[in-house]
Design an enzyme around this catalytic site. Structure first.
Site, short mmCIF file in Angstrom:
data_model
loop_
_atom_site.label_atom_id
_atom_site.label_comp_id
_atom_site.label_asym_id
_atom_site.label_seq_id
_atom_site.Cartn_x
_atom_site.Cartn_y
_atom_site.Cartn_z
N SER A 55 0.85 -1.19 0.00
CA SER A 55 0.00 0.00 0.00
C SER A 55 0.89 1.23 0.00
O SER A 55 1.94 1.24 0.65
CB SER A 55 -0.90 0.01 1.23
OG SER A 55 -1.51 1.29 1.41
N TYR A 81 -1.80 -1.32 10.05
CA TYR A 81 -1.85 -1.61 8.62
C TYR A 81 -0.62 -1.04 7.92
O TYR A 81 0.02 -1.72 7.11
CB TYR A 81 -3.12 -1.01 8.03
CG TYR A 81 -3.29 -1.25 6.54
CD1 TYR A 81 -3.69 -2.50 6.07
CD2 TYR A 81 -3.07 -0.22 5.63
CE1 TYR A 81 -3.86 -2.71 4.71
CE2 TYR A 81 -3.23 -0.43 4.28
CZ TYR A 81 -3.62 -1.68 3.82
OH TYR A 81 -3.79 -1.89 2.46
#
Length: 252
Positions: free
Chosen positions: A146, A159
């Site tokens: 990401s 995350y």
């Protein structure tokens, strides 16, 4: 779409919905045979069935990335299905809510769960597939991270940390697996309009749009081409790389 992946045999995790499903659909359209793995077993069965109805070669299998035995079973299933496997896309992951607790409020159990699925799961899935990828003589692993790990998105620490680990781990994997002619690369999408981002506050979408060189929403098809390329023979000398696909929000 051309048959960029004609004859390729792939395992794609997190394939029941979101980007994982888009990767599976695009890979099938590009000529690949695909095993679609996800913990959402009924949904992934449904999506694989829809692809079969369109004439593509797709099959579903349940995968729990928190369970090492489930990971081994999926690797064995894929090998039994294909004999050899040419590519693995590690897309399966979980996230905590954007704009959620800050680092001082983050629960230890949440941290551990995200790390177990996103980091350990990616490692174990890759490890289980190495013998089958090596047998193909031109194996590819594409790890989906990401761009949050590239710019340090706030209030999303578990995350972000997990995806940063995936980026670093991919470089080490590339070094270790190069001798077996396995390429390992990472794709870092920006905030993309899929089911998994439906909960994201509108202001975060606007933050992304305004910060991009190409100022618009990011769609799944903006990411699929990069993944297909890295799975293809065109990328047989590309390994250890991190590709940010986010319209220039981060220039990596």
């Amino acid at each position: 779409m051309n048959k960029l992946l004609a004859g390729k045999r792939l395992l794609i995790t997190g394939a029941a919905r979101g980007l994982g499903l888009d990767f599976a659909q695009a890979a099938c359209a590009a000529g690949a045979q695909v095993v679609m793995a996800d913990i959402l077993d009924e949904l992934v069965e449904q999506e694989a069935g829809a692809l079969v109805e369109q004439g593509f070669d797709a099959v579903a299998v349940r995968l729990d990335l928190a369970d090492p035995e489930s990971i081994k079973a999926v690797a064995a299933f894929s090998a039994a299905r294909f004999g050899e496997v040419d590519g693995l896309v590690n897309c399966g992951a979980i996230a905590t809510g954007i704009g959620g607790p800050d680092m001082c409020e983050l629960e230890i159990d949440t941290w551990d769960r995200v790390m177990t699925v996103n980091v350990r799961g990616t490692w174990l899935m890759s490890r289980a597939m190495v013998p089958h990828l090596a047998a193909s003589t031109a194996g590819k692993i594409v790890n989906i991270a990401s761009d949050t790990a590239l710019w340090g998105a706030p209030r999303l620490m578990a995350y972000v940390a997990s995806k940063g680990a995936v980026i670093s781990m991919s470089r080490s994997m590339a070094r270790e697996l190069g001798a077996q002619n396995i390429c390992v690369n990472t794709v870092c999408p920006g905030l993309t309009l899929v089911e998994a981002t439906a909960y994201v506050p509108r202001e975060r979408h606007e933050h992304y749009i305004n910060g991009r060189a190409i100022q618009r929403e990011q769609m799944p098809e903006d990411v699929t081409g990069s993944v297909l390329y890295l799975l293809s023979d065109l990328a047989s000398f590309v390994t250890g790389q991190t590709l940010a696909v986010n319209g220039g929000f981060v220039c990596n």
